[in-house]
Write a protein that holds these residues in place. Structure first.
Motif, PDB file in Angstrom:
ATOM      1  N   TYR A   1      -8.161   3.189  -2.013  1.00 31.06           N
ATOM      2  CA  TYR A   1      -7.716   2.577  -0.759  1.00 31.06           C
ATOM      3  C   TYR A   1      -8.449   3.215   0.428  1.00 31.06           C
ATOM      4  O   TYR A   1      -8.982   2.509   1.293  1.00 31.06           O
TER       5      TYR A   1
ATOM      6  N   GLN B   1      -5.421   5.526  -6.808  1.00 31.84           N
ATOM      7  CA  GLN B   1      -5.261   4.328  -5.978  1.00 31.84           C
ATOM      8  C   GLN B   1      -5.442   4.681  -4.502  1.00 31.84           C
ATOM      9  O   GLN B   1      -6.072   3.930  -3.755  1.00 31.84           O
ATOM     10  N   GLN B   2      -4.898   5.820  -4.070  1.00 26.10           N
ATOM     11  CA  GLN B   2      -5.035   6.250  -2.675  1.00 26.10           C
ATOM     12  C   GLN B   2      -6.497   6.531  -2.343  1.00 26.10           C
ATOM     13  O   GLN B   2      -6.981   6.172  -1.273  1.00 26.10           O
TER      14      GLN B   2
ATOM     15  N   LEU C   1       1.151   4.677  -3.662  1.00 23.18           N
ATOM     16  CA  LEU C   1      -0.072   4.690  -4.450  1.00 23.18           C
ATOM     17  C   LEU C   1      -0.223   6.040  -5.150  1.00 23.18           C
ATOM     18  O   LEU C   1       0.112   7.073  -4.582  1.00 23.18           O
ATOM     19  N   ASP C   2      -0.721   5.998  -6.384  1.00 20.60           N
ATOM     20  CA  ASP C   2      -1.000   7.268  -7.038  1.00 20.60           C
ATOM     21  C   ASP C   2      -2.305   7.838  -6.453  1.00 20.60           C
ATOM     22  O   ASP C   2      -2.944   7.226  -5.596  1.00 20.60           O
TER      23      ASP C   2
ATOM     24  N   TYR D   1       0.806  -1.216   0.000  1.00 23.40           N
ATOM     25  CA  TYR D   1       0.000   0.000   0.000  1.00 23.40           C
ATOM     26  C   TYR D   1       0.845   1.275   0.000  1.00 23.40           C
ATOM     27  O   TYR D   1       0.325   2.361   0.240  1.00 23.40           O
ATOM     28  N   SER D   2       2.125   1.188  -0.296  1.00 20.33           N
ATOM     29  CA  SER D   2       2.973   2.372  -0.370  1.00 20.33           C
ATOM     30  C   SER D   2       3.078   2.827  -1.831  1.00 20.33           C
ATOM     31  O   SER D   2       2.898   2.044  -2.760  1.00 20.33           O
TER      32      SER D   2
END
Length: 78
Positions: free
Chosen positions: A66, A62-63, A58-59, A55-56
């Protein structure tokens, strides 16, 4: 009523199966397969590191996705 129906019990029959012995055997086999070197704390730590990496970086989209999954309770808050 046919002749085959006459052999059926008129009342429900209690049916109990105790799987305790089987479960203990299954657990013993799992522990044997894991081996003596298995470290559950280290395994959990490695899983946490893997999730952090997953989960690091992320664009923005995606964030957002998430964050919405966390808000919905689908993913745990990290």
């Amino acid at each position: 009523m046919s002749s085959s129906d006459a052999s059926l019990p008129a009342e429900p029959v209690d049916f109990d199966v105790d799987l305790t012995g089987h479960e203990m055997t299954r657990r013993a086999h799992v522990m044997e397969a894991l081996g003596d070197a298995w470290d559950p704390v280290e395994t959990a730590r490695g899983e946490e590191e893997a999730y952090d990496l997953l989960y690091s970086g992320l664009d923005e989209e995606q964030q957002r996705l998430y964050d919405s999954l966390v808000a919905a309770g689908v993913l745990p808050r990290r």
